[in-house]
Design a protein around this motif. Structure first.
Motif, PDB file in Angstrom:
ATOM      1  N   GLY A 117       0.820  -1.205   0.000  1.00  0.00           N
ATOM      2  CA  GLY A 117       0.000   0.000   0.000  1.00  0.00           C
ATOM      3  C   GLY A 117       0.855   1.257   0.000  1.00  0.00           C
ATOM      4  N   TRP A 118       1.887   1.275   0.867  1.00  0.00           N
ATOM      5  CA  TRP A 118       2.763   2.442   0.886  1.00  0.00           C
ATOM      6  C   TRP A 118       3.545   2.569  -0.404  1.00  0.00           C
ATOM      7  N   ARG A 119       4.049   1.423  -0.921  1.00  0.00           N
ATOM      8  CA  ARG A 119       4.782   1.488  -2.185  1.00  0.00           C
ATOM      9  C   ARG A 119       3.871   1.916  -3.322  1.00  0.00           C
ATOM     10  N   GLN A 120       2.633   1.402  -3.299  1.00  0.00           N
ATOM     11  CA  GLN A 120       1.684   1.779  -4.341  1.00  0.00           C
ATOM     12  C   GLN A 120       1.301   3.248  -4.232  1.00  0.00           C
ATOM     13  N   LEU A 121       1.244   3.762  -2.993  1.00  0.00           N
ATOM     14  CA  LEU A 121       0.942   5.180  -2.813  1.00  0.00           C
ATOM     15  C   LEU A 121       1.988   6.040  -3.511  1.00  0.00           C
ATOM     16  N   MET A 122       3.262   5.704  -3.324  1.00  0.00           N
ATOM     17  CA  MET A 122       4.314   6.478  -3.973  1.00  0.00           C
ATOM     18  C   MET A 122       4.202   6.360  -5.491  1.00  0.00           C
ATOM     19  N   ALA A 123       3.868   5.153  -5.957  1.00  0.00           N
ATOM     20  CA  ALA A 123       3.684   4.973  -7.399  1.00  0.00           C
ATOM     21  C   ALA A 123       2.490   5.784  -7.897  1.00  0.00           C
ATOM     22  N   THR A 124       1.423   5.839  -7.088  1.00  0.00           N
ATOM     23  CA  THR A 124       0.246   6.617  -7.463  1.00  0.00           C
ATOM     24  C   THR A 124       0.580   8.095  -7.568  1.00  0.00           C
ATOM     25  N   LEU A 125       1.331   8.604  -6.595  1.00  0.00           N
ATOM     26  CA  LEU A 125       1.718  10.012  -6.629  1.00  0.00           C
ATOM     27  C   LEU A 125       2.571  10.310  -7.854  1.00  0.00           C
ATOM     28  N   ARG A 126       3.477   9.382  -8.190  1.00  0.00           N
ATOM     29  CA  ARG A 126       4.280   9.584  -9.404  1.00  0.00           C
ATOM     30  C   ARG A 126       3.399   9.534 -10.640  1.00  0.00           C
ATOM     31  N   ASP A 127       2.415   8.604 -10.632  1.00  0.00           N
ATOM     32  CA  ASP A 127       1.525   8.476 -11.776  1.00  0.00           C
ATOM     33  C   ASP A 127       0.653   9.725 -11.944  1.00  0.00           C
ATOM     34  N   MET A 128       0.218  10.310 -10.827  1.00  0.00           N
ATOM     35  CA  MET A 128      -0.640  11.482 -10.913  1.00  0.00           C
ATOM     36  C   MET A 128       0.108  12.678 -11.490  1.00  0.00           C
ATOM     37  N   PRO A 187      -1.409  16.234 -14.883  1.00  0.00           N
ATOM     38  CA  PRO A 187      -1.405  17.500 -14.138  1.00  0.00           C
ATOM     39  C   PRO A 187      -2.761  18.191 -14.094  1.00  0.00           C
ATOM     40  N   LEU A 188      -3.601  17.964 -15.104  1.00  0.00           N
ATOM     41  CA  LEU A 188      -4.915  18.612 -15.094  1.00  0.00           C
ATOM     42  C   LEU A 188      -5.819  17.985 -14.037  1.00  0.00           C
ATOM     43  N   THR A 189      -5.681  16.661 -13.838  1.00  0.00           N
ATOM     44  CA  THR A 189      -6.415  16.010 -12.753  1.00  0.00           C
ATOM     45  C   THR A 189      -5.965  16.562 -11.412  1.00  0.00           C
ATOM     46  N   LEU A 190      -4.666  16.748 -11.256  1.00  0.00           N
ATOM     47  CA  LEU A 190      -4.135  17.337 -10.026  1.00  0.00           C
ATOM     48  C   LEU A 190      -4.631  18.772  -9.833  1.00  0.00           C
ATOM     49  N   SER A 191      -4.753  19.508 -10.925  1.00  0.00           N
ATOM     50  CA  SER A 191      -5.244  20.891 -10.824  1.00  0.00           C
ATOM     51  C   SER A 191      -6.679  20.914 -10.305  1.00  0.00           C
ATOM     52  N   PHE A 192      -7.501  19.974 -10.790  1.00  0.00           N
ATOM     53  CA  PHE A 192      -8.871  19.902 -10.280  1.00  0.00           C
ATOM     54  C   PHE A 192      -8.873  19.529  -8.801  1.00  0.00           C
ATOM     55  N   LEU A 193      -8.024  18.559  -8.423  1.00  0.00           N
ATOM     56  CA  LEU A 193      -7.964  18.145  -7.022  1.00  0.00           C
ATOM     57  C   LEU A 193      -7.564  19.304  -6.104  1.00  0.00           C
ATOM     58  N   LEU A 194      -6.632  20.129  -6.568  1.00  0.00           N
ATOM     59  CA  LEU A 194      -6.215  21.272  -5.772  1.00  0.00           C
ATOM     60  C   LEU A 194      -7.371  22.246  -5.574  1.00  0.00           C
ATOM     61  N   ALA A 195      -8.093  22.527  -6.652  1.00  0.00           N
ATOM     62  CA  ALA A 195      -9.248  23.419  -6.536  1.00  0.00           C
ATOM     63  C   ALA A 195     -10.286  22.837  -5.586  1.00  0.00           C
ATOM     64  N   TYR A 196     -10.549  21.540  -5.756  1.00  0.00           N
ATOM     65  CA  TYR A 196     -11.552  20.885  -4.905  1.00  0.00           C
ATOM     66  C   TYR A 196     -11.109  20.881  -3.448  1.00  0.00           C
ATOM     67  N   LEU A 197      -9.823  20.623  -3.213  1.00  0.00           N
ATOM     68  CA  LEU A 197      -9.295  20.627  -1.851  1.00  0.00           C
ATOM     69  C   LEU A 197      -9.614  21.953  -1.167  1.00  0.00           C
ATOM     70  N   VAL A 198      -9.417  23.054  -1.891  1.00  0.00           N
ATOM     71  CA  VAL A 198      -9.585  24.371  -1.286  1.00  0.00           C
ATOM     72  C   VAL A 198     -11.056  24.670  -1.014  1.00  0.00           C
ATOM     73  N   TYR A 199     -11.914  24.581  -2.043  1.00  0.00           N
ATOM     74  CA  TYR A 199     -13.308  24.986  -1.804  1.00  0.00           C
ATOM     75  C   TYR A 199     -14.061  23.978  -0.948  1.00  0.00           C
ATOM     76  N   ASN A 200     -13.705  22.694  -1.046  1.00  0.00           N
ATOM     77  CA  ASN A 200     -14.413  21.721  -0.221  1.00  0.00           C
ATOM     78  C   ASN A 200     -14.007  21.815   1.238  1.00  0.00           C
ATOM     79  N   ASP A 201     -12.795  22.301   1.505  1.00  0.00           N
ATOM     80  CA  ASP A 201     -12.390  22.543   2.882  1.00  0.00           C
ATOM     81  C   ASP A 201     -13.361  23.530   3.529  1.00  0.00           C
ATOM     82  N   GLY A 202     -13.749  24.552   2.768  1.00  0.00           N
ATOM     83  CA  GLY A 202     -14.737  25.494   3.277  1.00  0.00           C
ATOM     84  C   GLY A 202     -16.087  24.844   3.508  1.00  0.00           C
TER      85      GLY A 202
END
Length: 457
Positions: free
Chosen positions: A247-258, A262-277
């Motif tokens: 799981g930990w090794r796959q997590l690092m692989a997932t982060l590298r894969d993401m 970059p556009l998926t990551l950009s959406f996640l960043l936006a969602y992280l911010v507004y959903n925190d509110g």
């Protein structure tokens, strides 16, 4: 081949398609019921009862200066609940990637969903034992339950790309939220009857609250049986490694894969911010209403019930708007509405339940839709075969990284002693989140993930 044989053979392909569609609809109905099961935690426990109740227990245990001292750390009693929520999501951050990676490697989402759901349900049921000065027990159970629901939602959300075709995901996701808000409303009606009539039932006010808390855990556990019967696991080739280590090794692989998306990551960043509110408003609204506005528990329960009823219509209505205007535009419109809600909340007069009900109605109209459409929009940005891994990152944004809002809220109160200053500080999450989301080219992001681009998104 005879004409009769040909006629008999012709329906074979449509019949296979019909059987697949029927199987998919059956899974979808089971999937809806996990929202029906666990949403009572979010409504009855997190939004209504545990915040004010845990705060009252902490205040009863506080010293002359209004501080409690968990692990020797001085904490203002009014900030304990917000800090406990923050700790719970830090715990979830550690666990969610491991569970998501294990689910994708083994294909066995269902047993992991059951483990997370029943851990949370047990912790919630254990809240029946909160009384006296047991604020530490209350904080511990809140941390466990809140982390468990976050982990379970990773697995629950990861089913969406598997049980719904791209063109139906907005509708399926919205129906799931509608099921959740329906159960939340039903249980809140029962809570309202018990709480307001506790004397006639021979119960103290504290007893009534503890029963309401525990009943949410029992409801969560009971209705989780439905999705566990309907949903099915998709087998994958086993990697042969232990779940935790891989799981930990796959997590690092997932982060590298993401990083390749970059556009998926950009959406996640936006969602992280507004959903925190969004998450902070949900979890702190009852504390704001009781402590700053001086509203009684009956008013808070009724207001949240109003939110639940209108959220059903709001989720379905915003799903229809998305079909006409696209999910991205609809979400952006909802974020403008959220900002106006917070500004109105800052100026809300104390002791005025009518105005609080108006604000609750506004929240209900945008709450379900903004969450449901965000989930369905993200499902288009996930590469096939990586659903649980990517949804673990999404769930970090949804719940797991939503620690900053409660932390800011708690710090604002600790420093100023004003919940109004705390509530207005959340505007920044919606403003920044809107700007980040507006900059994401969604159609290009879907294509870059290797998925078909819907006609309208």
């Amino acid at each position: 081949m005879s004409a009769e044989t040909a006629e008999t053979a012709e329906p074979t392909e449509p019949t296979a398609d019909s059987a697949a569609a029927a199987s998919r609809r059956s899974e979808q109905r089971g999937w809806y019921f996990y929202d029906f099961a666990c949403s009572v935690y979010s409504t009855s426990v997190l939004t209504v009862f545990i915040g004010p109740y845990l705060t009252s227990i902490a205040k009863a245990a506080a010293d002359a200066d209004g501080f409690v001292h968990p692990l020797g750390i001085p904490v203002r009693a009014g900030s304990l609940f917000a800090y406990a929520v923050s700790v719970s999501v830090v715990v979830a951050v550690v666990v969610m990637p491991i569970v998501g990676a294990a689910a994708d490697r083994t294909g066995r989402k269902k047993p992991l969903l059951a483990a997370a759901a029943y851990t949370g349900a047990a912790a919630t049921t254990g809240m029946f034992f909160l009384d006296g000065h047991r604020y530490l027990l209350g904080a511990f159970l809140l941390i466990v339950a809140n982390a468990a629901i976050s982990v379970s939602m990773v697995l629950y959300n990861a089913y969406l790309p598997q049980i719904a075709e791209p063109e139906e995901r907005d509708a399926v996701s919205s129906r799931g939220w509608a099921f959740g808000y329906t159960s939340g409303a039903l249980v809140l009606v029962l809570n309202l009857v018990l709480y307001t009539g506790h004397d006639s039932f021979g119960l103290s006010q504290s007893d009534a609250v503890r029963i309401c808390l525990a009943s949410a855990g029992l409801w969560w556990g009971a209705f989780t049986l439905v999705p566990l019967r309907r949903l099915r696991d998709r087998r994958v080739t086993a990697g042969g490694e232990g779940a935790v280590g891989s799981g930990w090794r796959q997590l690092m692989a997932t982060l590298r894969d993401m990083r390749r998306h970059p556009l998926t990551l950009s959406f996640l960043l936006a969602y992280l911010v507004y959903n925190d509110g969004v998450q902070t408003v949900i979890s702190q609204a009852s504390v704001y209403g009781s402590e700053e506005l001086g509203l009684d528990q009956t008013t808070l329960i009724t207001a949240v019930l109003l939110v639940q009823v209108l959220a059903v219509a709001g989720a379905l209505g915003m799903g229809r708007l998305a079909r006409s205007y696209g999910a991205k535009r609809t979400i952006l419109g909802s974020l403008v509405f959220w900002t106006l809600i917070l500004v109105a909340g800052y100026f809300l007069p104390a002791g005025a339940p009518v105005f609080f009900y108006v604000l609750a109605s506004a929240i209900g109209l945008v709450l379900g839709g903004s969450q449901a459409l965000s989930r369905s929009l993200f499902s288009h940005l996930v590469p096939r075969g990586k659903e649980a891994e990517y949804f673990s990152a999404y769930e970090m944004s949804d719940r797991g990284l939503s620690w900053l809002g409660p932390l800011v809220f708690g710090l604002a109160y600790q420093l100023t002693g004003s919940y109004r200053d705390a509530i207005i500080s959340l505007v920044i999450f919606f403003v920044v989140g809107s700007v980040l989301l507006a900059r994401v080219p969604i159609r290009r992001a879907v294509a870059a993930a290797g998925n078909p681009v819907p006609e309208r998104i």
